[in-house]
Design a protein around this motif. Sequence first.
Motif, PDB file in Angstrom:
ATOM      1  N   GLU A 106      48.330  41.145  39.753  1.00 27.79           N
ATOM      2  CA  GLU A 106      47.878  42.364  39.459  1.00 27.79           C
ATOM      3  C   GLU A 106      46.783  42.343  38.586  1.00 27.79           C
ATOM      4  N   GLY A 107      45.658  41.441  39.000  1.00 26.90           N
ATOM      5  CA  GLY A 107      44.499  41.377  38.197  1.00 26.90           C
ATOM      6  C   GLY A 107      44.491  40.389  36.997  1.00 26.90           C
ATOM      7  N   LYS A 108      45.639  39.843  36.667  1.00 30.50           N
ATOM      8  CA  LYS A 108      45.740  38.957  35.464  1.00 30.50           C
ATOM      9  C   LYS A 108      45.804  37.468  36.072  1.00 30.50           C
ATOM     10  N   ILE A 109      44.981  36.998  36.778  1.00 34.75           N
ATOM     11  CA  ILE A 109      45.008  35.600  37.093  1.00 34.75           C
ATOM     12  C   ILE A 109      45.478  34.564  35.993  1.00 34.75           C
ATOM     13  N   SER A 110      44.624  34.956  35.082  1.00 30.98           N
ATOM     14  CA  SER A 110      44.865  33.760  33.947  1.00 30.98           C
ATOM     15  C   SER A 110      46.484  33.809  33.356  1.00 30.98           C
ATOM     16  N   PRO A 144      36.172  32.980  37.286  1.00 34.66           N
ATOM     17  CA  PRO A 144      35.541  34.243  36.317  1.00 34.66           C
ATOM     18  C   PRO A 144      35.458  33.477  35.131  1.00 34.66           C
ATOM     19  N   TYR A 145      34.521  33.955  34.390  1.00 32.62           N
ATOM     20  CA  TYR A 145      34.312  33.745  32.855  1.00 32.62           C
ATOM     21  C   TYR A 145      35.644  33.983  31.947  1.00 32.62           C
ATOM     22  N   MET A 146      36.009  35.182  32.429  1.00 33.78           N
ATOM     23  CA  MET A 146      37.061  35.775  31.193  1.00 33.78           C
ATOM     24  C   MET A 146      38.567  34.946  31.870  1.00 33.78           C
ATOM     25  N   THR A 147      38.678  34.725  33.167  1.00 32.45           N
ATOM     26  CA  THR A 147      39.807  33.793  33.577  1.00 32.45           C
ATOM     27  C   THR A 147      39.887  32.591  32.960  1.00 32.45           C
ATOM     28  N   PHE A 148      38.983  31.934  32.829  1.00 29.87           N
ATOM     29  CA  PHE A 148      38.700  30.602  32.090  1.00 29.87           C
ATOM     30  C   PHE A 148      38.885  30.781  30.827  1.00 29.87           C
ATOM     31  N   ARG A 149      38.368  31.690  30.078  1.00 30.59           N
ATOM     32  CA  ARG A 149      38.458  31.804  28.619  1.00 30.59           C
ATOM     33  C   ARG A 149      39.854  32.259  28.204  1.00 30.59           C
ATOM     34  N   ASN A 150      40.338  33.204  28.887  1.00 28.57           N
ATOM     35  CA  ASN A 150      41.763  33.505  28.555  1.00 28.57           C
ATOM     36  C   ASN A 150      42.694  32.296  28.900  1.00 28.57           C
TER      37      ASN A 150
END
Length: 433
Positions: A106-110, A144-150
């Motif tokens: 649902e858009g929240k891969i991390s 994606p940057y935010m995926t890795f950060r989160n």
Amino acid sequence: MVTDPRFTPRAGRVGDPHSAFSLAERDRRWEAARSEMDARGIDCLVVAGRGYNANGNVRWLDNGDYGERSLVFPRKGAPMTFWLLQNWGKWYTECCWEGVRYRGHEGKISVVAAEAISDLGYRGGTIGVVGLIGGGYAAEGAIPYMTFRNLKRLLPDASFCDASDILTRLRMVKSPEEIAMLEKASEMANVEIDAVLRHARPGVREDDLCVEMTCAGLRAGSELGRDHWTILNAGKGYPVNHRPTDRILRSGDVLHIGHYARYGGYWSHPHISVSLGPLDEEYKPLREAVLEATQKALEVLKPGASWAEADRLIDEPVLSRGYYHEIPQVHGTGVDGIELPATTIVAGNIPREMPWRERAVEGSLEECEEWLELAGDRYGFMEELTVEAGMSLAIEVKAVHEDRIFIEFGPQIIVEEDGPRILTPEAMDVIEL
């Protein structure tokens, strides 16, 4: 539909051609990946299946659909693949290999990845990210940057490293089952080529010719997929590959067609050149260069040959005549339409005076300290690569003149112990109609 007894799906997977991959093939891949993980002390892989030529990393491990998605692959336990919507779960679990779980993110891969890693017991482990950085076309990574950060925020006790090279290496040499899929895809490409030879005539639109060849391939069993497309252009003044247009073909045109036929997720990618009538005199010197380079490729692409030396020898007939190219003359094919290994992308004296051209790319990621730290020395193998039996390669030699005219053709091949086996013989020279 072309049928083949090699591709009989297992019970419960009727209608999914790619499910004809055996469980032995699944086990071979999983064991190979886990062996590399063991050697590197990696507990779990997070595979980012997105970006340029990166979708195949997930499919190679889960055998599911080609579309963008991500995967958690543990050293021990069941892998989990995840895409946007939960209601796709039934379909994914039917088309992926047995033993692969599915969850909609649902858009929240991390968030989903972190939960899956925690459930597997690796919350404080070493996590290898496939797609953090890489080599070749994907050197800047795909996650994606935010995926890795989160992901790092949600797993504060874990350590992270790049693991992209693991799958790059494993995917370069194909198994017998993978080669069978590539052979089947090449059958579809040959059907498409036959359709071109039947329908390419003056007065026909490029778009209509594309429809004929695409329909012929689909009827033969080629998979449309999300990423099916065809390169087709004709006439002078088209120095690049592009999609078909509504241009009307004329007598004397030279058509350049790149085929992407797919079966079981595996791509065959020959290029053909077709002249509507005798080949224009201006094209003949280019054809001679490309023909010589294509023959040279078939001579040198043998097991044990230096990839760098093969690259130089294949380029020589084109560059020595003053022509140039801006695509690799040879590249791998498999679950992605273009895979490593690949020869030099750009070579020769590129004319820079055209108003649409900007300056050439300069600089290197090796100037970035963080990239060097993540890469270590693991991508040096690209410079020392040798040709191996089991490589699936698309030869697509191109010679361009004055940003104005070009000739390009080349077959799909499988490298065997005694040299290349040609799967698309019509792609060996210009075809005059």
